[in-house]
Design a protein around this motif. Structure first.
Motif, PDB file in Angstrom:
ATOM      1  N   VAL A  34       7.201   9.619   7.871  1.00 26.69           N
ATOM      2  CA  VAL A  34       7.711   9.532   9.239  1.00 26.69           C
ATOM      3  C   VAL A  34       8.877   8.546   9.252  1.00 26.69           C
ATOM      4  N   PHE A  35      10.043   9.009   9.686  1.00 23.82           N
ATOM      5  CA  PHE A  35      11.229   8.166   9.703  1.00 23.82           C
ATOM      6  C   PHE A  35      11.401   7.501  11.069  1.00 23.82           C
ATOM      7  N   GLN A  36      11.971   6.312  11.024  1.00 26.08           N
ATOM      8  CA  GLN A  36      12.252   5.564  12.247  1.00 26.08           C
ATOM      9  C   GLN A  36      13.455   4.663  11.990  1.00 26.08           C
ATOM     10  N   VAL A  37      14.306   4.506  13.014  1.00 26.70           N
ATOM     11  CA  VAL A  37      15.450   3.603  12.890  1.00 26.70           C
ATOM     12  C   VAL A  37      15.063   2.259  13.503  1.00 26.70           C
ATOM     13  N   LEU A  38      15.014   1.233  12.671  1.00 27.36           N
ATOM     14  CA  LEU A  38      14.677  -0.110  13.165  1.00 27.36           C
ATOM     15  C   LEU A  38      15.919  -0.792  13.733  1.00 27.36           C
ATOM     16  N   ILE A  39      17.014  -0.734  12.995  1.00 23.33           N
ATOM     17  CA  ILE A  39      18.288  -1.301  13.459  1.00 23.33           C
ATOM     18  C   ILE A  39      19.349  -0.212  13.294  1.00 23.33           C
ATOM     19  N   GLU A  40      20.076   0.076  14.363  1.00 22.57           N
ATOM     20  CA  GLU A  40      21.033   1.184  14.306  1.00 22.57           C
ATOM     21  C   GLU A  40      22.351   0.767  13.677  1.00 22.57           C
ATOM     22  N   ARG A  41      22.894  -0.320  14.129  1.00 22.35           N
ATOM     23  CA  ARG A  41      24.183  -0.779  13.601  1.00 22.35           C
ATOM     24  C   ARG A  41      24.163  -2.295  13.499  1.00 22.35           C
ATOM     25  N   GLY A  42      25.056  -2.834  12.646  1.00 20.82           N
ATOM     26  CA  GLY A  42      25.149  -4.274  12.522  1.00 20.82           C
ATOM     27  C   GLY A  42      25.870  -4.658  11.256  1.00 20.82           C
ATOM     28  N   PRO A  43      25.816  -5.926  10.916  1.00 22.95           N
ATOM     29  CA  PRO A  43      26.440  -6.374   9.661  1.00 22.95           C
ATOM     30  C   PRO A  43      25.746  -5.721   8.477  1.00 22.95           C
ATOM     31  N   PRO A  44      26.403  -5.616   7.347  1.00 21.78           N
ATOM     32  CA  PRO A  44      25.794  -5.003   6.164  1.00 21.78           C
ATOM     33  C   PRO A  44      24.477  -5.680   5.791  1.00 21.78           C
ATOM     34  N   VAL A  45      23.481  -4.849   5.525  1.00 24.58           N
ATOM     35  CA  VAL A  45      22.162  -5.364   5.123  1.00 24.58           C
ATOM     36  C   VAL A  45      22.226  -5.749   3.650  1.00 24.58           C
ATOM     37  N   THR A  46      21.849  -7.013   3.359  1.00 21.90           N
ATOM     38  CA  THR A  46      21.916  -7.503   1.975  1.00 21.90           C
ATOM     39  C   THR A  46      20.545  -7.742   1.353  1.00 21.90           C
ATOM     40  N   GLY A  47      19.499  -7.728   2.172  1.00 16.81           N
ATOM     41  CA  GLY A  47      18.173  -7.958   1.610  1.00 16.81           C
ATOM     42  C   GLY A  47      17.077  -7.554   2.566  1.00 16.81           C
ATOM     43  N   ASP A  92       0.809  -1.218   0.000  1.00 14.52           N
ATOM     44  CA  ASP A  92       0.000   0.000   0.000  1.00 14.52           C
ATOM     45  C   ASP A  92       0.844   1.271   0.000  1.00 14.52           C
ATOM     46  N   LEU A  93       2.152   1.162  -0.080  1.00 19.62           N
ATOM     47  CA  LEU A  93       3.089   2.286  -0.130  1.00 19.62           C
ATOM     48  C   LEU A  93       3.115   3.068   1.178  1.00 19.62           C
ATOM     49  N   ASN A  94       2.535   2.505   2.250  1.00 16.74           N
ATOM     50  CA  ASN A  94       2.540   3.192   3.537  1.00 16.74           C
ATOM     51  C   ASN A  94       3.754   2.842   4.377  1.00 16.74           C
ATOM     52  N   ARG A  95       4.512   1.859   3.928  1.00 15.91           N
ATOM     53  CA  ARG A  95       5.713   1.485   4.668  1.00 15.91           C
ATOM     54  C   ARG A  95       6.827   1.190   3.674  1.00 15.91           C
ATOM     55  N   VAL A  96       7.967   1.786   3.925  1.00 14.91           N
ATOM     56  CA  VAL A  96       9.153   1.573   3.103  1.00 14.91           C
ATOM     57  C   VAL A  96      10.317   1.283   4.040  1.00 14.91           C
ATOM     58  N   ALA A  97      11.130   0.306   3.690  1.00 17.68           N
ATOM     59  CA  ALA A  97      12.317  -0.035   4.479  1.00 17.68           C
ATOM     60  C   ALA A  97      13.550   0.169   3.619  1.00 17.68           C
ATOM     61  N   VAL A  98      14.581   0.767   4.211  1.00 20.13           N
ATOM     62  CA  VAL A  98      15.843   1.024   3.517  1.00 20.13           C
ATOM     63  C   VAL A  98      16.975   0.451   4.356  1.00 20.13           C
ATOM     64  N   GLY A  99      17.820  -0.357   3.733  1.00 21.67           N
ATOM     65  CA  GLY A  99      18.971  -0.923   4.426  1.00 21.67           C
ATOM     66  C   GLY A  99      20.263  -0.326   3.904  1.00 21.67           C
ATOM     67  N   THR A 100      21.294  -0.358   4.753  1.00 23.50           N
ATOM     68  CA  THR A 100      22.579   0.233   4.372  1.00 23.50           C
ATOM     69  C   THR A 100      23.704  -0.774   4.598  1.00 23.50           C
ATOM     70  N   GLU A 101      24.840  -0.465   3.997  1.00 22.05           N
ATOM     71  CA  GLU A 101      26.014  -1.313   4.177  1.00 22.05           C
ATOM     72  C   GLU A 101      26.579  -1.214   5.590  1.00 22.05           C
ATOM     73  N   GLN A 102      26.202  -0.180   6.328  1.00 18.22           N
ATOM     74  CA  GLN A 102      26.653  -0.010   7.707  1.00 18.22           C
ATOM     75  C   GLN A 102      25.753  -0.771   8.691  1.00 18.22           C
ATOM     76  N   GLY A 103      24.727  -1.465   8.183  1.00 19.93           N
ATOM     77  CA  GLY A 103      23.848  -2.268   9.032  1.00 19.93           C
ATOM     78  C   GLY A 103      22.633  -1.535   9.540  1.00 19.93           C
ATOM     79  N   THR A 104      22.444  -0.284   9.162  1.00 17.60           N
ATOM     80  CA  THR A 104      21.280   0.469   9.610  1.00 17.60           C
ATOM     81  C   THR A 104      20.068   0.119   8.748  1.00 17.60           C
ATOM     82  N   VAL A 105      18.910   0.011   9.403  1.00 14.55           N
ATOM     83  CA  VAL A 105      17.649  -0.199   8.689  1.00 14.55           C
ATOM     84  C   VAL A 105      16.701   0.937   9.074  1.00 14.55           C
TER      85      VAL A 105
END
Length: 661
Positions: free
Chosen positions: A186-199, A161-174
């Motif tokens: 409205v922005f929110q940090v789901l994961i602050e740091r971690g292994p690189p997000v691949t999917g 429904d385009l009401n939720r979008v998730a973006v991952g980074t190589e630094q592990g942030t989601v």
């Protein structure tokens, strides 16, 4: 030196290398095709000097983005519809939300260290009425609490429904972007740091709340969207590489490819794995197939489509190094880094079944037909062909197993004819038993089954079958006579020497001839026969007929009972119209004058109006046997008794000459 920890080997459920290989897809890159007219050739010209790094499809467009920030879109005719500079630096990921009407969500970089999310409308038109793209929203992916730059985007997921979008980074942030994406995100940090997000993958199961799968190089997690993003940790030690995860829409499960295998994950648990041992570069899902792109050499890849339900390889082809894989319009589009396009179209189900049947791979054909929800007639036709093939090869047990599956669809006579030979009777009996279990047997089938039991010398099966039929009939089920021909069953039992079973059937179903035949001739149970004639036979005519037939045998061991039965039949207990003449039974007493005298005397006493034959015989008996009084008698001679009887019965018409003889 620090030792590298070795990954544990997964327990593989099946030997994947044993799976059969087929070519169930037509590839449009055939060198013999017209290069100017083929869709693959037309698409290849579009990818000249354009190397895509990501793609999206599903809403009427095939959309590709490259490392220079350019986006190109193709229509169903494989002609270029859009070509524009979406980002200043590069495109990272593309997504087309379901039912969005030509909306494209693109993730990339205008600035190297800051991800940018843009929303385009592809169905817009310019002043001239030509179709063009329009930028609906542009925003940098960052918020309070997020790690400081540099941040490099790596993956993108959009809920339908385009009401939720998730973006991952190589630094592990989601990052999660909710609310109205076009007006007030409205922005929110789901994961602050971690292994690189691949999917990143959103799933919306029918029977559960939506969730977001997050795949990193070392972990696999699931977050329930409508439950405050509750986290379920599915894998804590091993994740997946870039592009090596996909969702099976039919099950809403995640598939992650690693060196040893491809692993399944539900929203809250880890599932089974498939042991595909190869260097996986990409994992996708297309229709009913798992699509794996694996490294063949440094300059080539192998594209393989696996049918996991039916355990077969539906297609495999070596290609140049693959850049992207996308799907739409029922086709799979594989674009290589060299600019070639491989378009795969699945063959019709009929064509695939024909291939399998031609190769005599009937079990796979049946599995495929069932998975495609073919009609029972189609499936049963394959079973019949399989059974015929096995029978010709001499696998009679396997053939019969398949024939049994066709019960209700294939005429039983067809199967029976194939197994009438003596050495095939054991298989024929199995088929006939199955017919009866499904209540589709006719009387002839039952008779044949009973004959099979006798020829196979299986008395226990014969007894059990008949007993079950009797029990069903007695309990108000099917009438036994509707199950099989009772008289034929009795005959089969009799021939096999199962006399008690034959007698039981005869008595239950009123087969008097068979009952008395078995009781007298085979079992020599003369007392039972006498009692049966007295109590079970409905008419004097029947009793008289069977007494004439078996009377002498009954008289041999049960003279008193047989004499009494005959006397009752010819006496006053029987109605006059149905009473048989006493002289009809005289032959039964041959050699037994005392019993004959007892019989005739009793009959004359009860029914004096007897024929002259009776009185003449009685006189002869009195003169030859009772010339002298018996011990304990009052001295009355046989002549005196006869005179007294004839005085009461003038119809006898005995002359003085007869009396003086």
């Amino acid at each position: 030196a620090r030792r590298r920890r070795r990954r544990p080997t997964a327990a593989l459920p099946a030997a994947m290398y044993l799976w059969k290989r087929f070519q169930f897809f037509e590839a449009s890159d055939d060198p013999g095709a017209d290069s100017k007219k083929s869709p693959a050739a037309a698409a290849a010209r579009i990818f000249h000097q354009f190397e895509p790094v990501c793609s999206a499809a599903g809403q009427g467009y095939l959309i590709y983005g490259d490392g220079m920030g350019v986006v190109r879109a193709l229509g169903k005719d494989m002609k270029l519809t859009h070509n524009f500079k979406a980002f200043k630096e590069r495109v990272v990921a593309l997504a087309q939300p379901k039912n969005s009407g030509g909306i494209l969500v693109a993730l990339g970089h205008d600035i190297l260290d800051v991800p940018t999310l843009k929303v385009f409308a592809l169905n817009s038109t310019n002043d001239k009425g030509d179709r063009c793209e329009a930028t609906l929203r542009e925003l940098q992916v960052s918020c309070r609490g997020a790690p400081p730059a540099p941040t490099t985007a790596s993956s993108l997921a959009v809920l339908g429904d385009l009401n939720r979008v998730a973006v991952g980074t190589e630094q592990g942030t989601v990052f999660l972007i909710g609310g109205d994406l076009l007006k007030k995100p409205v922005f929110q940090v789901l994961i602050e740091r971690g292994p690189p997000v691949t999917g990143l993958h959103y799933v919306e199961p029918r029977d559960s709340m939506p969730s977001l799968f997050v795949v990193t190089e070392k972990t696999v997690d699931s977050f329930f969207v409508r439950n405050r993003n509750q986290k379920m940790s599915l894998e804590k030690e091993f994740g997946g590489g870039p592009g090596c995860s996909a969702v099976d829409p039919g099950t809403s499960q995640l598939l992650v490819g690693r060196d040893q295998a491809v692993y399944r994950y539900a929203q809250d648990t880890k599932g089974i794995c498939y042991g595909f041992h190869d260097d996986k570069r990409q994992v996708h899902w297309f229709g009913d197939y798992l699509v794996l792109v694996s490294r063949d050499t440094k300059r080539s890849d192998t594209v393989t489509l696996y049918d996991l339900k039916n355990k077969l390889i539906a297609f495999t082809r070596k290609t140049d190094v693959v850049a992207t894989v996308s799907k739409d319009w029922g086709k799979l589009f594989v674009v290589t880094k060299s600019g070639k396009v491989l378009v795969l179209a699945e063959k019709s189900l009929r064509a695939k079944l024909a291939i399998l049947q031609r190769m005599h791979m009937y079990s796979i054909a049946i599995s495929l037909a069932r998975s495609k929800k073919c009609g029972e007639d189609t499936v049963m036709g394959i079973y019949k062909e399989s059974a015929d093939h096995k029978r010709v090869k001499g696998d009679y047990a396997g053939a019969m197993a398949d024939y049994i599956r066709t019960i209700g669809h294939l005429q039983p006579s067809y199967v029976i004819r194939q197994f009438l030979e003596a050495q095939r009777i054991v298989h024929l009996s199995a088929y006939l038993e199955a017919l009866h279990d499904r209540e589709l047997a006719q009387k002839d089938h039952t008779t044949l089954l009973l004959k099979c039991y006798t020829k196979l010398k299986q008395p226990e099966k014969l007894d059990a079958f008949i007993q079950a039929a009797e029990t069903e009939s007695a309990n108000g089920g099917r009438d036994m006579r509707s199950i099989f021909d009772v008289e034929a069953a009795i005959e089969v039992c009799h021939r096999a020497g199962h006399f008690e079973q034959a007698r039981s059937l005869s008595k239950r179903w009123g087969k008097h001839e068979w009952y008395l035949r078995v009781t007298v001739e085979d079992l020599e149970a003369f007392g039972d026969a006498i009692e049966y004639i007295r109590a079970a036979l409905p008419s004097p005519a029947l009793r008289g007929g069977y007494l004439l037939k078996y009377g002498r045998q009954l008289m041999a061991t049960h003279a008193k009972e047989a004499t009494g039965l005959l006397a009752g039949l010819c006496g006053r207990k029987t109605e006059r119209k149905e009473r048989p003449p006493a002289e009809r039974f005289l032959q039964i007493f041959l050699g037994r004058p005392r019993r004959l005298m007892e019989f005739l005397s009793t009959v004359v006493d009860e029914v004096p109006s007897q024929s002259a034959v009776v009185y003449n015989m009685l006189l002869e008996l009195y003169l030859t046997i009772h010339l002298y009084p018996k011990e304990g008698s009052k001295g009355t001679t046989g002549r005196d008794q006869l005179v007294r009887k004839t005085k009461r019965t003038p119809e006898a018409k005995l002359t003085p000459e007869q009396l003086s003889e």
